[in-house]
Design an enzyme around this catalytic site. Structure first.
Site, PDB file in Angstrom:
ATOM      1  N   GLU A 249      40.045  43.311  40.888  1.00  0.00           N
ATOM      2  CA  GLU A 249      40.767  44.388  41.594  1.00  0.00           C
ATOM      3  C   GLU A 249      41.818  43.705  42.458  1.00  0.00           C
ATOM      4  O   GLU A 249      41.485  43.159  43.516  1.00  0.00           O
ATOM      5  CB  GLU A 249      39.797  45.179  42.476  1.00  0.00           C
ATOM      6  N   CYS A 283      45.536  48.446  48.844  1.00  0.00           N
ATOM      7  CA  CYS A 283      46.062  47.865  47.602  1.00  0.00           C
ATOM      8  C   CYS A 283      46.830  48.874  46.754  1.00  0.00           C
ATOM      9  O   CYS A 283      47.813  48.539  46.114  1.00  0.00           O
ATOM     10  CB  CYS A 283      44.913  47.293  46.793  1.00  0.00           C
TER      11      CYS A 283
HETATM   12  P1  NAD Z   1      42.720  37.117  49.081  1.00  0.00           P
HETATM   13  O1  NAD Z   1      43.088  37.024  47.653  1.00  0.00           O
HETATM   14  O2  NAD Z   1      43.350  36.190  50.039  1.00  0.00           O
HETATM   15  O3  NAD Z   1      41.142  36.897  49.264  1.00  0.00           O
HETATM   16  C1  NAD Z   1      40.200  37.726  48.595  1.00  0.00           C
HETATM   17  C2  NAD Z   1      38.842  37.042  48.611  1.00  0.00           C
HETATM   18  O4  NAD Z   1      38.859  35.914  47.727  1.00  0.00           O
HETATM   19  C3  NAD Z   1      38.418  36.484  49.969  1.00  0.00           C
HETATM   20  O5  NAD Z   1      37.032  36.734  50.141  1.00  0.00           O
HETATM   21  C4  NAD Z   1      38.669  34.990  49.828  1.00  0.00           C
HETATM   22  O6  NAD Z   1      37.862  34.196  50.646  1.00  0.00           O
HETATM   23  C5  NAD Z   1      38.328  34.773  48.365  1.00  0.00           C
HETATM   24  N1  NAD Z   1      38.925  33.591  47.745  1.00  0.00           N
HETATM   25  C6  NAD Z   1      40.112  32.990  48.036  1.00  0.00           C
HETATM   26  N2  NAD Z   1      40.318  31.954  47.204  1.00  0.00           N
HETATM   27  C7  NAD Z   1      39.253  31.885  46.367  1.00  0.00           C
HETATM   28  C8  NAD Z   1      38.884  31.020  45.284  1.00  0.00           C
HETATM   29  N3  NAD Z   1      39.673  30.027  44.900  1.00  0.00           N
HETATM   30  N4  NAD Z   1      37.727  31.262  44.655  1.00  0.00           N
HETATM   31  C9  NAD Z   1      36.924  32.285  45.009  1.00  0.00           C
HETATM   32  N5  NAD Z   1      37.216  33.125  46.030  1.00  0.00           N
HETATM   33  C10 NAD Z   1      38.365  32.929  46.705  1.00  0.00           C
HETATM   34  O7  NAD Z   1      42.967  38.637  49.473  1.00  0.00           O
HETATM   35  P2  NAD Z   1      42.912  39.315  50.925  1.00  0.00           P
HETATM   36  O8  NAD Z   1      44.076  38.807  51.705  1.00  0.00           O
HETATM   37  O9  NAD Z   1      41.536  39.213  51.492  1.00  0.00           O
HETATM   38  O10 NAD Z   1      43.120  40.854  50.553  1.00  0.00           O
HETATM   39  C11 NAD Z   1      44.366  41.422  50.339  1.00  0.00           C
HETATM   40  C12 NAD Z   1      44.675  41.516  48.862  1.00  0.00           C
HETATM   41  O11 NAD Z   1      43.628  42.196  48.187  1.00  0.00           O
HETATM   42  C13 NAD Z   1      45.936  42.311  48.577  1.00  0.00           C
HETATM   43  O12 NAD Z   1      46.689  41.678  47.577  1.00  0.00           O
HETATM   44  C14 NAD Z   1      45.395  43.638  48.071  1.00  0.00           C
HETATM   45  O13 NAD Z   1      46.283  44.346  47.258  1.00  0.00           O
HETATM   46  C15 NAD Z   1      44.172  43.223  47.355  1.00  0.00           C
HETATM   47  N6  NAD Z   1      43.231  44.347  47.245  1.00  0.00           N
HETATM   48  C16 NAD Z   1      43.001  44.925  46.025  1.00  0.00           C
HETATM   49  C17 NAD Z   1      42.134  46.003  45.916  1.00  0.00           C
HETATM   50  C18 NAD Z   1      41.865  46.673  44.594  1.00  0.00           C
HETATM   51  O14 NAD Z   1      40.877  47.353  44.494  1.00  0.00           O
HETATM   52  N7  NAD Z   1      42.697  46.522  43.582  1.00  0.00           N
HETATM   53  C19 NAD Z   1      41.497  46.486  47.053  1.00  0.00           C
HETATM   54  C20 NAD Z   1      41.743  45.878  48.271  1.00  0.00           C
HETATM   55  C21 NAD Z   1      42.610  44.798  48.358  1.00  0.00           C
END
Ligand code: NAD
Length: 484
Positions: A249, A283
């Site tokens: 997502e 998002c």
């Molecule tokens: P992010 O990608 O920075 O982090 C998301 C999660 O991934 C965090 O828990 C982080 O610790 C983890 N992570 C980071 N690197 C990783 C790796 N290499 N391996 C495994 N896990 C890792 O996102 P964010 O800043 O927390 O959230 C914002 C983003 O999320 C925006 O782009 C938003 O659009 C998206 N989002 C999407 C949805 C959806 O349902 N499509 C919903 C909410 C947010």
């Protein structure tokens, strides 16, 4: 204000601490105050979480689905009973106003528990007649699933992932975002209180490296991530190495197309909901609002007027409609986008500043008109309360420009012409669409993205498929006809 949990992690039915892990300071975004200090999971904590999940999962999958459902329903009831306490904790974790956390975050999580509790016992297989012989199918659990959350809807995400996973007989190890680690721990407590056996929902804290350790562990059958596209690429690739199931997502830059014949008040209301809820940190937001030229002047007038009335302030105040952004880093990112939008020639018609107090991590609801497709705010995910309004003349033009992005999470159309509404939606490259509405995501409806915005779906019947696999059983009912 303090919100220190009993310990950083929740493993095998109990809080667990290991201070050898790097510290994570949890900050209340409205004041910048440190409200809790947690520690990243060490390899020993990650191992304990996965081991207990693997141990517990087999017996859980062997229960009747109604027995699993009963526990999920109890957990949903507990979430509703503790509604006010949980809303306040979510506000501390995220800075979102109580007006939102009381009705959106945990309540939509409880909806998911109720929905999948109801659905799981109805999942059946097929029988496929083959003359003398037959095949039957069983929809089985995958095993140990890993959930990784973003910071914008921390508790909803933990519920949306764990509810279908548990309903289908899986165990889950969940890693919340390091920015908002508190809600998932509460969910783990609630599951135990509801009677969920220990080990089936474990929470480990940490940054990307902890997520990486979970995703690549051989005991893991599936990974569900909510996060940005760059993180999604990495996690998807790491999961592919072990041929694991995935749900991704990811981010978006979704179009909302408003035709001349739309109700201006409704379209303006939807555009505001689709850009300013959760201070724009959603998002699926419709951040590219395409407005047909005939309605543009009236639309912009009402949008500017209504946006200016949004009440920013202390998220714990009943009257507050918009809180701060999640962090100083997010503030810098969003104000950078605003400054560059002005420099590129977008016309500011509302907001643009930091709010009445001009301090904290607040950004006013901001609207730019006369945005063009090439401008940065029309191409990149801002993740803040910044709306870009673009004009268009024809339906064909709107569709082509709406689709000219690598993202495909969501899309919306406002028109009174029912044929046009369906015709346009059919052409939009997006996984989640609305006609004369925006950003409503009931658990009954599948939710997810097309193109770079993701793979798989959460919610709805579709989520069941993403937390189970089909076993096909051939039943020989006669002699074996071997040619040897
Ligand atoms: P992010 O990608 O920075 O982090 C998301 C999660 O991934 C965090 O828990 C982080 O610790 C983890 N992570 C980071 N690197 C990783 C790796 N290499 N391996 C495994 N896990 C890792 O996102 P964010 O800043 O927390 O959230 C914002 C983003 O999320 C925006 O782009 C938003 O659009 C998206 N989002 C999407 C949805 C959806 O349902 N499509 C919903 C909410 C947010």
């Amino acid at each position: 204000m303090k919100a220190q949990p009993a310990a950083s992690h929740f493993v095998d039915g109990a809080y667990v601490e290991d201070k050898a892990g790097a510290a994570i300071e949890v900050v209340y975004p409205a004041t910048g105050e440190v409200i809790a200090v947690l520690h990243e999971a060490t390899p020993a904590v990650v191992d304990a979480a996965l081991a207990s999940a693997a141990r517990a999962q087999k017996d859980w999958a062997a229960l009747r689905p109604v027995e699993r459902a009963r526990i999920l329903s109890r957990a949903a009831a507990l979430i509703r009973e503790k509604g006010e306490e949980l809303a306040r904790l979510e506000t501390l974790d995220t800075g979102k106003p109580l007006q939102e956390t009381r009705v959106a975050d945990w309540p939509s999580g409880a909806d998911a528990l109720e929905y999948f509790a109801g659905l799981a016992p109805t999942v059946t297989g097929e029988t496929i007649p083959l003359g003398r012989d037959m095949v039957y199918t069983i929809r089985e659990a995958l095993g140990v699933c890993v959930g990784i959350g973003a910071w914008n809807y921390p508790s909803q995400i933990a519920c949306w992932k764990s509810a279908p996973a548990l309903a289908m007989g899986n165990a889950m190890v969940f890693k919340p975002s390091e920015v908002t680690p508190l809600g998932a721990l509460k969910l783990a407590e609630i599951y135990i209180e509801a009677g969920l056996p220990a080990g089936l929902f474990n929470v480990v804290q940490g940054r990307g490296a902890v997520g990486g350790a979970l995703v690549t562990d051989p005991r893991v059958a599936k990974v569900s991530l909510t996060g940005s596209v760059p993180t999604g690429r990495k996690v998807y690739a790491a999961a592919a190495e072990g041929v694991r199931h995935v749900t991704m997502e990811l981010g978006g830059k979704s179009p909302l197309i408003v035709f001349d014949d739309a109700s201006v008040e409704d379209a303006v209301g939807a555009a505001m909901l689709g850009n300013f809820y959760s201070a724009g940190q959603v998002c699926s937001n419709g951040t590219r609002v395409f407005v047909q030229k005939g309605i543009k002047a009236r639309f912009l007038d009402r949008l500017a007027e209504r946006s200016a009335r949004i009440v920013l302030g202390d998220p714990m105040e009943e009257a507050t409609q918009m809180g701060p952004l999640i962090s100083a880093a997010q503030l810098e990112k969003v104000t950078g986008y605003i400054a560059r939008a002005k420099a590129e020639g977008a016309r500011l018609i509302a907001g643009g500043g930091r709010g009445p107090a001009n301090d904290g991590w607040f950004v006013e609801p901001t609207v730019f008109a006369d945005v063009t497709d090439a401008m940065e705010i029309a191409r990149e995910e801002v993740f803040g309360p910044v709306m870009a309004v673009l004009d268009f003349e024809t339906e064909e033009e709107a569709v082509a420009r709406a689709n000219a992005t690598e993202f495909g999470l969501a899309a919306g159309v406002f028109t009174q012409d029912i044929a046009r509404a369906h015709r346009v939606i059919a052409q939009l490259e997006a996984g989640t669409c609305w006609i004369n509405a925006y950003n409503l995501t009931p658990v009954e409806a599948p939710f997810g993205g097309a193109k770079r915005s993701g793979v798989g779906r959460e919610n709805g019947h579709a989520a069941i498929e993403h937390y189970s696999q089909v076993k096909s059983v051939y039943l020989g009912l006669g002699p074996v006809d071997a040619p040897y």
